[in-house]
Design a protein around this motif. Structure first.
Motif, PDB file in Angstrom:
ATOM      1  N   ALA A 151      11.123   2.350   8.611  1.00  0.00           N
ATOM      2  CA  ALA A 151      11.564   0.966   8.768  1.00  0.00           C
ATOM      3  C   ALA A 151      10.368   0.034   8.721  1.00  0.00           C
ATOM      4  O   ALA A 151      10.434  -1.073   8.187  1.00  0.00           O
ATOM      5  N   LYS A 152       9.251   0.488   9.249  1.00  0.00           N
ATOM      6  CA  LYS A 152       8.042  -0.346   9.212  1.00  0.00           C
ATOM      7  C   LYS A 152       7.578  -0.552   7.780  1.00  0.00           C
ATOM      8  O   LYS A 152       7.176  -1.648   7.404  1.00  0.00           O
ATOM      9  N   LEU A 153       7.624   0.530   6.988  1.00  0.00           N
ATOM     10  CA  LEU A 153       7.198   0.397   5.588  1.00  0.00           C
ATOM     11  C   LEU A 153       8.087  -0.614   4.865  1.00  0.00           C
ATOM     12  O   LEU A 153       7.618  -1.428   4.085  1.00  0.00           O
ATOM     13  N   VAL A 154       9.368  -0.556   5.167  1.00  0.00           N
ATOM     14  CA  VAL A 154      10.297  -1.498   4.528  1.00  0.00           C
ATOM     15  C   VAL A 154       9.917  -2.924   4.926  1.00  0.00           C
ATOM     16  O   VAL A 154       9.851  -3.819   4.085  1.00  0.00           O
ATOM     17  N   ARG A 155       9.610  -3.100   6.197  1.00  0.00           N
ATOM     18  CA  ARG A 155       9.266  -4.445   6.646  1.00  0.00           C
ATOM     19  C   ARG A 155       7.989  -4.928   5.951  1.00  0.00           C
ATOM     20  O   ARG A 155       7.896  -6.072   5.510  1.00  0.00           O
ATOM     21  N   MET A 156       6.993  -4.011   5.859  1.00  0.00           N
ATOM     22  CA  MET A 156       5.744  -4.391   5.192  1.00  0.00           C
ATOM     23  C   MET A 156       6.004  -4.791   3.740  1.00  0.00           C
ATOM     24  O   MET A 156       5.483  -5.802   3.256  1.00  0.00           O
TER      25      MET A 156
END
Ligand code: SF4
Ligand code: SF4
Ligand code: SF4
Ligand code: FES
Ligand code: FES
Lengths: 77, 162, 947
Positions: free
Chosen positions: A10-15
């Protein structure tokens, strides 16, 4: 913000969405090129792969999704 | 002697603000504060500094440079003793030691009963007849300890002081 | 070794195209126009006696010791205040002058204690020297009269003493505080005989003094003296080295007795500081020999075990075998390293070399990630170089100075002094900062415009300035046409001109009155040379890189790049953050900012390193931590960096560290990260090694060893030994060999060598055949990337939003006396100025919450909560609270979130939505911290370790 499984994805998606937000003001082709270049310059292959796995995630910005498609094609080609 | 107001921060700030716009506002502000409070109170220093965009040290330097400004209200009477060269040559130092001892105060000090403040000055223009002094507004020449004692007694006598 | 003595010319060195020629004591001498007779005499080899003059200060002419005779002039003018003129014939020595000077000295000495033999300044006292120089043999006045010999001492400052009995009222200290430091903390109180130096109506500690030490250095007597000199006596030798605190990079003489530092004196020829310093560099070096220093390697199996002291060999072999084991079990990419922005260039270079060539991956990062990575990114994209454009001296030519998200008087004090000097001389100032920082208004400084924006709206404000510049026709069109990519410019100009960027349109969002933005934009565009200085208030945002590019846009549009007095200038936090980035500390870049995907560059490195470098970028710190929590990243080598305290969202960092199997920490102290470490390698302070630091102006300064490493190895030796234990050979006998390798592999460093640095003092990269002495100002005729590239900088608000639960915005910063995580400064007397971190809150917000000054309050965010004392202050605006992160126990980063810059993942330290409420207890994290201070830092007694 502890480690729920998948939290890192989910963090990668946000980045990736954040990167897209910067380039959105450019014409589509330039924006895609900018995002793609940015990801290739700064992300490890593993992170790119993880991101690609999230292609279907509804949270993924549509601009990012189009870049993922092109990344796939290059990876294959 | 004038009656002075007690220190009040809001009042002090008003005085400062009222004059801060002047060209060369430092001295007018300090005079106005002293006129209101009988001195430039410690707490007024940061206000003056802030209003004039100076450091507190600079304001302090200014207050202490001019002998007229005081950090605390003076006693009813101010005794100024000349410490400059000509008076020194006339034996002022020994006299001053004796006077300060008798009153039990250091330079700038005020006697315990709040009666007299002793200040040094550097030349009163009476060099030819030193040691010289000034008690309130009255100049004194060829001062001796005994003469001073008498003058101070006279001053504190309500009939004379009035 | 000997004591370095710098010549004192008595008056400042003047620069002028014109020279004048005069005759002094029969000798002809030519000097620049404006030079004093005193300084000219020294050029001719004659030292004229002086007391009130020194070459760091404008002449004052009060002591009358420097009298000379000038033919054709009456009297005996003071040589310090008399400018040299063509054809002057000056006599500095004759009987008449000697008699006059002796008379002056006699007066001074008659009111001065004659305890020279036991005086702390014995051997370093100009009064003593002058008494000798003028041949004083008797003092006729005696001590019978009034004197100051029994005046009280002021010992309130932790580092220096003011002994009024020795003061000759030469005014040098007062002038140093004004002219050099710009604080105006001293005055001469009283007049005539009564006049004395005073820090206002109080003692030094309670005064406005910021303890920079300029007055102590300027004092010709023992009146203002370092306590270390009083305690230990005069130094016997000295070595020039570089401050290890901030990115200003001040040069110092470390003045020594044997291996003990007696005093640090700023070096007059220091390229960055020209003889000035701040309280940290000059005084706060005591941490280097603090009892908390760990000087033995240590290992433990679990973090809850006590540490066991072992030999270097055992520690290094253990680390190597653990790293090998992890790579065998979990893959080559399961480990990585972090270089330090506190260590030397050579050391950072070795760590990244160890990771890339020894570990065989690109998982290397540095603490610049969390501070100035957006600078590197933004300036590279727009100009072509990941660094500031100017030298510090450039500010002397600036007419308009815009400070954005930086607090130079606290964080970069020596540069701030220089900037303030320029401001007092008339340059205009724009401050863009949510807080009312000192520069906005402090003695003799006043910003023309203060834009107190809401934290997180930098881009919106800069876009609004761009809007004004474009729509009001203030673009420097000739410059843009000649220097920039026109197509990019035009699309940017269209973007900027859009009414949605008008100051009036963004007023509600930014909180800045439109008229202020318009005024600031006009001033910046039309006020002459305009220079931007910025700090972490720009970079530590989710739009950090965008903001850097937005500033670059403004500078290009107004033609403010490529000459003195202008530019985009990052004020770097750590001493070597520029250097560590230059040295290839980022996972995607080899030294010199060359991308790992560039085949030619990799081949060049492979040839020298005997490696097979990987072409894809490695993990950044935050990615390493994320992967650690997922179980993919298992081991890390951390040199001189405390991620557990300095990185955001402490809970997450600790979870990641706890998930790793081999954490190797190399540091001076058992820091926060070391609580979660398995192997501890003792580090060496800047006093214990040779090397170089690169400051914020790209200036490479030599660091020189003045004492042997306390643990036996300097940090570069430790990295080398670890690499050798891992089986990747490194073989250097001195850091200069490492620099030679760097120079050979990095075009921008090609001309750098220790020899060159020793000869010329320092150089600013690029330094190569084209610029053998370095490059103070960049992009002079063309941009490094060719044409300047305008970027479209859309404002994308952070996802961190205030709401009913967290209605306030927290922003963080630092203060003068402390440095970063405080590991060094809190182990010095500097702690007296900052015994604890406090929360600044506007009285309005405090009142509505029932909070009064000094109350313990709970500060809560989505990440966590901590308790700290409230300080009511109108420096912050309503709705904003502010704190520092110097004390580990306050746990400020428990609060900060993981939001980060879109391009570089630089964390958003400057914006966190919070709530504040009164409390009567510490937060759970802080209670736990107190327990961990004991539980995770135990060291087994020696005997047990041996058993
Ligand atoms: S230490 Fe620095 S700030 Fe303090 S009085 Fe001296 S010169 Fe001024
Ligand atoms: S303290 Fe030192 S520098 Fe200052 S006036 Fe006295 S002697 Fe001069
Ligand atoms: S300004 Fe920075 S480099 Fe200079 S002395 Fe202070 S901390 Fe050291
Ligand atoms: S010296 Fe005392 S009055 Fe002049
Ligand atoms: S040195 Fe010239 S007057 Fe003091």
């Amino acid at each position: 913000m502890t480690a729920a499984p998948g939290a890192e994805g989910a963090k990668l998606v946000r980045m990736a969405n954040q990167i897209a937000a910067f380039f959105r003001s450019y014409p589509e082709a330039t924006a895609q090129e900018g995002i793609r270049g940015h990801l290739l310059s700064f992300w490890t292959p593993r992170m790119l792969q993880d991101l690609c796995e999230h292609e279907a995630d509804t949270k993924v910005d549509s601009l990012v999704r189009r870049v993922i498609v092109s990344l796939r094609t290059t990876a294959k080609g | 002697m004038a009656d002075y107001e007690d220190w009040d921060a809001a009042r002090g700030q008003d005085i400062v603000n009222g004059l801060a716009g002047l060209e060369g506002a430092t001295l007018p502000i300090l005079h106005a504060l002293q006129a209101a409070f009988g001195c430039v109170p410690r707490d007024a220093v940061p206000m003056v500094a802030d209003a004039l965009n100076m450091s507190r040290a600079e304001v302090h330097g200014c207050i202490t440079f001019y002998h007229d400004f005081r950090a605390e209200p003076a006693a009813r009477h101010v005794l100024k003793l000349c410490r400059a060269e000509a008076c020194q040559a006339a034996g002022a130092d020994a006299l001053h030691r004796q006077v300060l001892d008798e009153l039990g105060v250091p330079w700038h000090g005020t006697t315990a009963d709040g009666g007299i403040t002793v200040e040094p000055v550097f030349c009163l223009g009476l060099c030819a007849c030193g040691p010289s002094a000034m008690l309130d507004e009255a100049p004194m020449a060829r001062v001796t300890a005994a003469g001073l004692r008498a003058a101070l007694r006279a001053r504190d006598d309500p009939r004379v002081a009035a | 070794m000997s004591l370095i003595k710098e010549l004192d010319y008595g008056t400042p060195i003047r620069v002028s195209e014109q020279t004048v020629t005069l005759t002094i004591d029969g000798q002809s001498v030519s000097v620049p126009l404006g030079t004093s007779v005193m300084a000219a005499a020294l050029h001719a080899g004659t030292q004229i006696p002086k007391l009130c003059a020194t070459d760091s200060l404008e002449p004052f002419g009060s002591c009358r010791l420097c009298l000379v005779e000038i033919e054709g002039r009456r009297g005996t003018p003071a040589s310090c205040t008399t400018p040299a003129e063509n054809g002057m014939v000056v006599h500095t020595q004759n009987d008449r002058l000697a008699k006059l000077r002796r008379g002056v000295m006699e007066l001074y000495i008659s009111d001065h204690p004659l305890d020279c033999l036991t005086c702390a300044a014995n051997g370093d006292c100009e009064l003593q020297d002058m008494a000798g120089a003028v041949g004083l043999r008797e003092v006729r006045y005696g001590y019978g009269g009034d004197n100051h010999i029994h005046s009280a001492k002021d010992e309130s400052n932790p580092y220096f003493t003011y002994d009024a009995s020795k003061c000759i009222v030469c005014n040098r200290c007062v002038r140093a505080c004004e002219e050099v430091q710009g604080t105006f903390a001293l005055t001469i109180a009283g007049r005539g005989f009564e006049s004395r130096v005073a820090p206002g109506n109080t003692d030094f500690f309670g005064s406005e003094c910021v303890s920079c030490g300029a007055c102590v250095q300027a004092c010709p007597t023992a009146t203002l003296t370092e306590k270390t000199v009083i305690d230990h006596g005069q130094p016997e030798h000295s070595t020039v080295t570089t401050c290890a605190y901030c990115g200003v990079g001040c040069s110092f003489k470390a003045e020594m007795q044997g291996n003990r530092v007696v005093r640090m004196t700023p070096y007059k020829h220091g390229g960055a500081n020209a003889g000035h310093s701040c309280v940290k560099g000059r005084f706060a070096y005591g941490y280097a020999t603090h009892k908390d220093r760990i000087t033995k390697p240590m290992v433990r199996a679990k973090i809850t075990d006590p540490w066991r002291e072992v030999s270097w060999q055992e520690a290094l072999e253990h680390a190597a075998s653990e790293f090998h084991r992890l790579q065998a079990a979990f893959g080559v990419d399961s480990i990585g390293g972090i270089t330090s922005s506190r260590c030397t260039n050579e050391e950072a270079y070795l760590v990244q070399k160890l990771v890339r060539a020894g570990f065989g991956n690109n998982n290397v990062d540095t603490c610049a990630r969390v501070c100035h990575s957006p600078t590197g990114y933004g300036l590279k994209v727009t100009f072509g170089t990941s660094a500031g454009t100017q030298d510090f001296a450039s500010v002397d030519q600036a007419d308009v100075i815009m400070v954005i998200g930086a607090n130079p008087t606290d964080a970069h004090p020596v540069f701030a002094s220089r900037m303030k000097r320029r401001l007092r001389a008339g340059a205009k100032l724009i401050v863009v900062d949510p807080r009312h920082i000192d520069l906005v208004r402090s003695p003799h400084i006043k910003a023309q415009h203060h834009l107190p924006l809401r934290p997180g709206t930098n881009v919106a404000v800069l876009n609004a300035m761009a809007h004004v510049i474009v729509t009001e026709g203030l673009v420097a069109e000739d410059y843009v046409r000649a220097r920039c990519d026109l197509a990019e410019f035009e699309s940017w100009a269209r973007f900027a001109a859009d009414p949605r960027h008008a100051p009036e349109a963004v007023e509600a969002q930014t909180g800045v009155p439109a008229a202020e933005i318009r005024g600031a934009a006009r001033l910046y565009a039309t006020g002459g040379n305009a220079a931007i200085y910025y700090g972490l208030g720009v970079t530590e945002h989710s739009q950090g890189s965008t903001t850097v590019m937005a500033m670059a846009n403004l500078a290009m549009a107004t033609g403010n790049i490529g000459r003195e007095g202008v530019g985009i200038n990052p004020l770097r936090g750590q001493n070597n953050v520029q250097g560590s980035c230059d040295m290839g500390s980022f996972p995607h870049e080899l030294p010199g900012y060359r991308h790992v995907s560039d085949d030619a560059t990799r081949e060049m490195f492979d040839a020298v390193w005997g490696s097979k470098l990987r072409p894809e970028p490695g993990l950044r710190i935050n990615n390493m931590l994320d992967e650690a929590v997922e179980g993919r990243f298992r081991g890390i080598y951390i040199q001189g960096e405390d991620i557990a305290q300095s990185d955001p969202n402490t809970h997450h960092v600790i979870a990641a560290l706890e998930a790793m199997e081999c954490v190797v920490v190399q540091d001076l102290f058992l820091n926060e990260t070391a609580k979660y470490a398995h192997i501890f390698l003792p580090g060496s302070s800047f006093l214990e090694k040779d090397g170089t630091f690169t400051n914020a102006e790209r200036r490479i300064n030599l660091v020189r060893q003045v004492m042997p490493p306390m643990a036996g190895l300097a940090d570069w030796e430790t990295t080398m030994a670890l690499s050798n234990a891992l089986g990747y050979r490194m073989n250097y006998t001195h850091p200069s060999e490492i620099m030679d390798e760097i120079a050979a592999l990095t075009p921008t460093f090609a001309g750098v060598s220790f020899k060159r640095l020793a000869e010329v003092g320092s150089v600013q990269w690029p330094c190569n055949d084209a610029a053998p002495l370095g490059t103070p100002v960049m992009h002079v005729d063309r941009f490094v990337r060719g044409t300047g590239k305008f970027m479209i900088t859309e404002y994308v608000a952070t996802e961190e939003r205030t709401g009913p639960r967290f209605p306030l915005l927290l922003t963080t910063g630092r203060i003068l006396s402390q440095y970063n995580v405080g590991a060094q400064t809190l182990r010095t007397e500097n702690i007296k100025w900052h015994p604890q971190d406090v929360l600044e809150i506007h009285p309005f917000d405090a009142e509505s919450r029932g909070i009064v000054e000094g109350d313990l309050v709970m500060l809560a965010s989505r990440s966590g909560e901590i308790a700290l004392a409230a300080h009511l202050s109108e420096r912050v605006q309503p709705g904003v609270v502010y704190t520092t992160f110097h004390h580990a126990k306050s746990g400020t980063n428990v609060i900060t979130t993981e939001f980060s810059d879109w391009a570089t993942n630089c964390p958003e330290y400057k914006v966190t939505a919070v709530q504040v409420r009164p409390t009567n207890r510490l937060a759970d994290w802080q209670e736990q911290f107190a327990d961990n201070e004991v539980a995770l830092k135990r060291i087994a007694p020696r005997a047990a370790a041996a058993a």
